[in-house]
Design a protein around this motif. Structure first.
Motif, short mmCIF file in Angstrom:
data_model
loop_
_atom_site.label_atom_id
_atom_site.label_comp_id
_atom_site.label_asym_id
_atom_site.label_seq_id
_atom_site.Cartn_x
_atom_site.Cartn_y
_atom_site.Cartn_z
N ILE A 1 0.86 -1.18 0.00
CA ILE A 1 0.00 0.00 0.00
C ILE A 1 0.89 1.23 0.00
O ILE A 1 1.64 1.45 0.95
CB ILE A 1 -0.94 0.01 1.21
CG1 ILE A 1 -1.78 -1.28 1.24
CG2 ILE A 1 -1.84 1.23 1.20
CD1 ILE A 1 -2.57 -1.45 2.51
N MET A 2 0.82 2.00 -1.07
CA MET A 2 1.68 3.18 -1.22
C MET A 2 0.84 4.45 -1.06
O MET A 2 0.07 4.78 -1.98
CB MET A 2 2.37 3.18 -2.59
CG MET A 2 3.42 2.09 -2.76
SD MET A 2 2.73 0.48 -3.09
CE MET A 2 2.10 0.71 -4.74
N PRO A 3 0.94 5.15 0.07
CA PRO A 3 0.20 6.41 0.24
C PRO A 3 0.80 7.49 -0.66
O PRO A 3 2.01 7.70 -0.69
CB PRO A 3 0.39 6.75 1.72
CG PRO A 3 0.88 5.49 2.36
CD PRO A 3 1.64 4.76 1.30
N LEU A 4 -0.07 8.17 -1.40
CA LEU A 4 0.34 9.26 -2.26
C LEU A 4 -0.19 10.57 -1.67
O LEU A 4 -1.22 10.59 -1.02
CB LEU A 4 -0.19 9.07 -3.67
CG LEU A 4 0.10 7.71 -4.32
CD1 LEU A 4 -0.57 7.61 -5.68
CD2 LEU A 4 1.60 7.47 -4.45
N GLY A 5 0.50 11.65 -1.91
CA GLY A 5 0.07 12.94 -1.37
C GLY A 5 1.02 13.44 -0.31
O GLY A 5 1.98 12.76 0.09
N SER A 6 0.75 14.65 0.16
CA SER A 6 1.67 15.34 1.07
C SER A 6 1.00 15.63 2.41
O SER A 6 -0.22 15.77 2.50
CB SER A 6 2.14 16.64 0.43
OG SER A 6 2.93 17.40 1.31
N ASP B 1 -2.77 25.45 -5.18
CA ASP B 1 -1.34 25.24 -5.36
C ASP B 1 -0.63 25.95 -4.22
O ASP B 1 -0.62 27.19 -4.16
CB ASP B 1 -0.87 25.78 -6.71
CG ASP B 1 -1.47 25.00 -7.87
OD1 ASP B 1 -1.65 23.78 -7.73
OD2 ASP B 1 -1.78 25.62 -8.91
N ASP B 2 -0.04 25.18 -3.32
CA ASP B 2 0.60 25.77 -2.15
C ASP B 2 1.85 26.54 -2.58
O ASP B 2 2.78 25.95 -3.16
CB ASP B 2 0.97 24.67 -1.15
CG ASP B 2 1.59 25.25 0.11
OD1 ASP B 2 1.11 26.29 0.57
OD2 ASP B 2 2.54 24.64 0.63
N THR C 1 0.22 20.67 -4.99
CA THR C 1 -1.21 20.86 -5.15
C THR C 1 -1.95 19.95 -4.18
O THR C 1 -1.70 18.75 -4.15
CB THR C 1 -1.64 20.54 -6.60
OG1 THR C 1 -0.93 21.39 -7.50
CG2 THR C 1 -3.14 20.75 -6.77
N LEU C 2 -2.85 20.55 -3.40
CA LEU C 2 -3.58 19.74 -2.42
C LEU C 2 -4.86 20.46 -2.03
O LEU C 2 -5.06 21.65 -2.32
CB LEU C 2 -2.72 19.47 -1.19
CG LEU C 2 -2.48 20.62 -0.19
CD1 LEU C 2 -1.99 20.04 1.13
CD2 LEU C 2 -1.46 21.62 -0.73
N HIS C 3 -5.77 19.70 -1.39
CA HIS C 3 -7.01 20.27 -0.88
C HIS C 3 -6.76 20.84 0.52
O HIS C 3 -6.18 20.15 1.38
CB HIS C 3 -8.10 19.20 -0.80
CG HIS C 3 -8.72 18.87 -2.12
ND1 HIS C 3 -8.14 18.01 -3.02
CD2 HIS C 3 -9.88 19.31 -2.70
CE1 HIS C 3 -8.90 17.91 -4.09
NE2 HIS C 3 -9.96 18.68 -3.93
N VAL C 4 -7.22 22.07 0.75
CA VAL C 4 -7.10 22.70 2.06
C VAL C 4 -8.49 23.11 2.53
O VAL C 4 -9.40 23.35 1.72
CB VAL C 4 -6.15 23.91 2.04
CG1 VAL C 4 -4.75 23.48 1.65
CG2 VAL C 4 -6.68 24.99 1.09
N TYR C 5 -8.65 23.18 3.83
CA TYR C 5 -9.94 23.53 4.43
C TYR C 5 -10.29 24.98 4.10
O TYR C 5 -9.48 25.89 4.30
CB TYR C 5 -9.85 23.32 5.94
CG TYR C 5 -11.10 23.70 6.71
CD1 TYR C 5 -12.31 23.05 6.46
CD2 TYR C 5 -11.05 24.70 7.68
CE1 TYR C 5 -13.45 23.40 7.18
CE2 TYR C 5 -12.18 25.05 8.41
CZ TYR C 5 -13.38 24.39 8.15
OH TYR C 5 -14.51 24.72 8.86
#
Length: 801
Positions: free
Chosen positions: A548-553, A770-771, A777-781
């Motif tokens: 299982i490879m978690p992707l993302g930051s 885009d941080d 690139t990620l979802h933020v609250y």
């Protein structure tokens, strides 16, 4: 001279007799006996291919000289070495190399359907296979008169010894025949795709011919009825003026009937020709598919029997050795010089046999550094390590959940119906799950939130990095015994963890994507830190284990210092998926980066190795500044604790085992920075949940209607009603598929009205950005959830349950 002449004539006559009528010669010969003058002559002449039956020619006359010739003709094939002709199954005893301590051990080997399996005894064939190798990809090599080697080029290598050279040759012949057949079957399976398209085309042609036959049949019936009526009328007619007209009508109808019949006959001929041409190929393809299915079913059934046997043995055992209850804590065996380890370890899956040498060595620093430095951490404020006792829990959380039912799950009943399907398309029952969703598992990263509280109080960024690194390691401690699969969240599902009054933080998770599945997480604390992460999972099923490879930051921000940290997760491996006791390992490397200062911590999670002399589940790390100078060393295990030591001096040491020069760090005494909390009493009957995990699915008023606590299949499973949970799980999945199809239809409609159309789905509480700091690139609250909760207004939430 006369005898020689007679003999030549006789040979010529015999040759003519033998060759006459033959179309060619093969390797058969005739032994001919000449009796002449009391002497016998033996010659061999070619025997025609078409005359292979034993014959006897008693006399050939016309030679003269009173000489009689008696020919005894019999077929004699060229001598061939004796070749054993084993069937599809070949069994027998062989000696197998295990290790230098036990040497060669007698084992029972079975060759069947292209697979070579072995057992300790014949009685084990019904329940415990010690190993299997596929001959289709194996190499077979002979070492000497009795020894031979079978290897698949990977981890499986069998060094075998037969009792004699003859017995070895029998096995070699049987193995080569089985390998050739397995390779042929594998090649034929590769042609299935081509055959499928060809079969579809042929079926369409045959369907067209059937329609032609149906049309012709209708016409024949129609014209035949008309012809029959005309013939009836012809029988009752009188000879007169209307005779010619009636005869003309009969002639026309007979002609139409003949034309239609000819068309019918031609269509039937084409249909028959096609059927004959493809019948044999279809039968062969069908038989190949049947054989492959039978082999797969037999293999899976054997694995299922072994799995059930191991489960029964585990439940019936009163005292388990440490190596069985936890394979990573077992005793270390010697390294085998020939292939695999001893048979006792065949059920375990291990990584490389060679131990990865450490990149650095730590030694105690000179005493003068201890005198000069009053503590290990010079820049920490006096508040570090002091637990804040000002907040008392205002709510008594639950400490137990219903015990896990001891439902028997027949793995074979599931796997036999999944042959040929993609792993991701197989609907798995809740029997494999734990009563938590992936969003709740993601929230468990906050179990050791106190580490971030302490990090927020650090006045030195390098020391703060040590705490952030320890926090990244602590998130894996909950996985060591948790072999159950969390529920896959539905699109739009949320989970809030409000611990503001008890612990000073609260967090929110939302499933922001379904294909690929991805979840966004946001947590904020009154102690001055914010944690946000977006995790998508990629998995690879490799037979014995699942990666299982978690992707993302993952990012952590501190208000006081404006330090901005980011890192990624390592790979999780679940071993013994089909057979044996499940166990989990973490392996890989993590780089924790402070984007403000350039500080970096490189963490290394060592994969478990049976042959390693090091501590299992070991994690090491070094904290360096922007110039690459090392300041702190971290060490420990991801399932127990982490320590850190301040580096006072570093130097280059001697080369390691692989020629790499290792750095020697002189450090102060190590200080514990994190330790795992003990599991609650009875955790083994409650899915090995931690104290925090036991509270995550506790019913709570005021949460959003999309919250995981409100998920019905998960709630039914926690209550022990697994049959109802499975039915509810299927209903929710079908509802989600229907909603997705509706979104796709709306997207197509929107694209026609006003292109370009908006995305199919947009998260409710998170937005994609885009941080600018990390460049990711990620979802933020984006806010609004807690305000909606205070107002009790959830009109914007979708109906997903």
């Amino acid at each position: 001279m006369q005898s020689s002449a007679r003999l030549s004539s006789l040979l010529h006559i015999v040759s003519l007799l033998c060759v006459k009528g033959g179309n060619g010669l093969d390797s058969s010969w005739i032994k001919t006996v000449f009796e002449s003058g009391g002497q016998s002559f033996y010659v061999s002449v070619p025997f025609p291919r078409g005359k292979r039956n034993k014959q006897s020619i008693s006399r050939v006359g016309g030679v003269g000289g009173g000489t009689s010739v008696k020919l005894q003709a019999a077929v004699m094939s060229e001598p061939k070495p004796p070749t054993p002709t084993p069937g599809d199954t070949y069994k027998g005893w062989l000696f197998k190399w295990t290790n230098y301590i036990k040497g060669y051990q007698r084992r029972w080997f079975v060759l069947s359907n292209g697979l070579l399996s072995y057992y300790r005894t014949q009685a084990e064939m019904g329940h415990t296979c010690r190993g299997t190798i596929n001959l289709a990809t194996a190499n077979i090599a002979v070492e000497d008169s009795c020894n031979f080697v079978i290897s698949n080029g990977g981890a499986q290598t069998y060094h075998l010894k037969a009792s004699s050279e003859v017995e070895r040759q029998r096995w070699i012949t049987a193995l080569e025949l089985a390998k050739a057949k397995a390779v042929r079957m594998q090649a034929e399976s590769g042609e299935r795709g081509c055959r499928n398209s060809e079969v579809q085309s042929t079926l369409r042609t045959l369907s067209s011919k059937v329609e032609d036959l149906t049309t012709c049949n209708d016409l024949i019936v129609k014209h035949g009825s008309a012809l029959q009526r005309s013939l009836s009328e012809l029988e009752g007619i009188r000879v007169g003026a209307d005779m010619g007209e009636k005869i003309r009508q009969v002639t026309e109808r007979a002609t139409l009937f003949r034309i239609t019949s000819n068309a019918m006959i031609n269509a039937c001929r084409d249909f028959l020709s096609l059927a004959q041409n493809h019948s044999k190929r279809w039968q062969k393809a069908l038989q190949t598919e049947r054989d492959q299915r039978i082999r797969l079913e037999e293999t899976l059934e054997q694995l299922a029997k072994q799995h059930n046997h191991l489960e029964r043995a585990f439940r019936g055992a009163t005292v388990l050795p440490p190596s069985f209850s936890n394979p990573t804590l077992g005793s270390k065996g010697g390294v085998s010089g020939k292939g695999d380890a001893s048979d006792e370890d065949d059920d375990n899956e291990f990584f490389d046999a060679m131990e990865d040498p450490a990149e650095f060595i730590t030694v105690p620093a000179d005493p003068k550094y201890h005198r000069r430095s009053g503590s290990n951490v010079s820049g920490l404020s006096s508040e570090i390590g002091m637990d804040d006792q000002s907040l008392e829990p205002v709510r008594q959380r639950r400490t137990r959940i219903p015990d896990k039912p001891n439902y028997y799950l027949n793995l074979w009943s599931i796997m036999k119906n999944c042959i040929g399907k993609e792993l991701s398309k197989i609907p798995m029952p809740v029997n494999f799950n734990e009563p938590l969703s992936m969003l709740q598992r993601l929230s468990e990263d906050l179990e050791y939130y106190e580490i971030l509280d302490k990090a927020a109080k650090c006045q030195n960024s390098l020391e703060q990095m040590c705490y952030v690194a320890a926090f990244t390691v602590s998130s894996y401690s909950t996985t060591v015994h948790r072999t159950g699969k969390p529920f896959n969240p539905l699109l739009g599902e949320t989970f809030e963890l409000d611990r503001l009054r008890e612990c000073g933080y609260r967090s929110l998770c939302e499933q922001v994507s379904h294909h690929p599945p991805a979840a966004a997480h946001h947590a904020i604390s009154e102690k001055g830190w914010t944690l946000r992460q977006e995790i998508a999972l990629a998995s690879k099923f490799r037979g014995k284990y699942l990666s299982i490879m978690p992707l993302g930051s993952i990012q952590c921000l501190f208000d006081k210092s404006n330090n901005h940290y980011s890192w990624k997760k390592v790979t999780t491996t679940v071993h013994n998926i089909i057979v044996g006791k499940l166990w989990i390992d973490q392996s890989g490397e993590i780089d924790v980066v402070n984007h403000k200062t350039g500080d970096r911590c490189h963490l290394k999670f060592a994969p478990y190795s049976y042959f390693s002399r090091d501590v299992p589940r070991k994690v090491t790390g070094v904290v360096t500044d922007k110039d690459g100078k090392a300041h702190y060393v971290l060490s420990g295990t991801w399932d127990e604790k982490m320590e850190f030591s301040r580096i006072m001096q570093s130097s280059k040491g001697e080369n390691g085992t692989e020629g790499k020069q290792r750095t020697v760090y002189q450090t102060l005494k190590a200080k514990e920075i994190w330790r795992k909390n003990p599991l609650p009493e009875g955790a083994e009957t409650m899915y090995f949940f931690s104290t925090l995990a036991l509270t995550l699915n506790e019913p709570e008023d005021g949460v959003a209607p999309t919250d995981s606590r409100r998920r019905p299949d998960q709630r039914l499973m926690e209550d022990g009603r697994w049959d109802e949970a499975n039915a509810e799980k299927q209903r929710l999945e079908e509802k989600q598929r229907t909603a997705r199809r509706e979104r796709e239809r709306e997207a197509v409609k929107a694209a026609k009205d006003s292109p370009p159309h908006t995305p199919n789905y947009q998260a409710l509480w998170f937005e994609k950005i885009d941080d600018p700091v990390s460049g990711e690139t990620l979802h933020v609250y984006k806010g609004g959830y807690w305000e909606a909760k205070d107002q009790g207004s959830w009109d914007m939430c979708p109906d997903i349950f």
